[in-house]
Design an enzyme around this catalytic site. Structure first.
Site, PDB file in Angstrom:
ATOM      1  CB  CYS A 155      -0.899  -0.023   1.229  1.00  0.00           C
ATOM      2  SG  CYS A 155      -1.891   1.462   1.381  1.00  0.00           S
ATOM      3  N   PRO A 156       0.865   2.059  -1.064  1.00  0.00           N
ATOM      4  CG  PRO A 156       0.318   3.151  -3.054  1.00  0.00           C
ATOM      5  CD  PRO A 156       0.085   1.890  -2.283  1.00  0.00           C
TER       6      PRO A 156
END
Ligand SMILES: [Zn+2]
Ligand SMILES: [Zn+2]
Length: 268
Positions: free
Chosen positions: A127-128
């Site tokens: 998840c950025p």
């Protein structure tokens, strides 16, 4: 160490999330929204509840972002060695493989993350926004975070709307309400994203699939050779195992059981 080395992507993204969260909260408190009306009426319970929910969502975000998502140990622990032996004893040919990057023996459903440079158990995705992987250990908290974040966002969206008044001349309106209107648009976008993410993760969890397995099943050896999902034990058991760890059982065992069932149904 150079001072700018402290500004890792993780530090930047977490600081950005924290600043954005309190910035939006401040905008809502400084404008003539329902928050101010509650304060003026002497009703402090609702503003305090809102603040506590914002704080709770932020702490949950930081926890999921900073915790171990379920990294596979490079040096196997004694317990894991025993597990590996058990796995080797399962008669069916489970397609375990060694990671080409960190050389660990990957448990079933694990995958190497290039950003984290580690193998992650029951890998879901990197998840950025968290700058962390979502895997076996933090996936339940990630779903809880999405749910809480959505509640906070929808409440904040209502608060922003309650403070918006449209009038002319537009130049004057822009100066008095432009920031609140921009906040409203940003909250609408974030609510949409959080809502879609929560719905898709609940769907995946209910069917015991990961994001990675869902989008790449044709590339994954342990799924390619089966028509259905070998880990699906039905809605209730999938949810109970995901959130409470019950009923217990390794993915290898489930996979082998599914193959046995399939073999016996084909024999009939
Ligand atoms: Zn690896
Ligand atoms: Zn990662």
């Amino acid at each position: 160490m150079a001072p700018w080395a402290l500004f890792t992507p993780g530090v930047l993204v977490r600081t950005g999330h924290t600043v954005l969260t309190w910035g939006i909260t401040l905008v809502l408190f400084l404008h003539d929204t329902a928050l101010r009306q509650w304060e003026e009426q002497g009703d402090l319970l609702l503003p305090l509840t809102f603040l506590l929910l914002v704080l709770g969502s932020l702490l949950l975000y930081l926890t999921v972002s900073l915790m171990d998502p379920g990294y596979v140990n490079v040096l196997p622990q004694p317990q894991e060695e025993a597990k590996e032996e058990q796995t080797a004893m399962v008669p069916q040919a489970i397609p375990l493989r060694r990671c080409g990057y960190c050389m660990v023996l990957q448990p079933l459903r694990a995958r190497h993350c290039r950003e984290c440079r580690r193998c992650v158990r029951r890998y879901d995705h990197h998840c950025p926004w968290m700058e962390n992987c979502v895997g076996e250990r933090n996936h339940p908290l990630f779903v809880a975070y999405l749910a809480l974040q959505l509640v906070v966002l929808l409440w904040a969206l209502y608060l922003a709307w309650s403070g918006l008044r449209f009038f002319q001349p537009w130049g004057l309106w822009l100066r008095s309400s432009g920031l609140l209107f921009a906040t409203f648009l940003l909250l609408s976008l974030f609510s949409l994203v959080a809502g879609l993410l929560l719905a898709s993760h609940l769907y995946l969890v209910a069917s015991n699939t990961t994001t990675w397995e869902f989008i790449s099943s044709h590339r994954i050896a342990y799924l390619r050779q089966r028509p259905g999902n070998p880990f699906d034990r039905g809605l209730t058991r999938n949810l109970a195992h995901f959130f409470c760890g019950w009923p217990p059982g390794s993915w290898e065992t489930l996979w082998a059981e599914d193959e046995e069932e399939e073999g016996s149904s084909q024999a009939v």
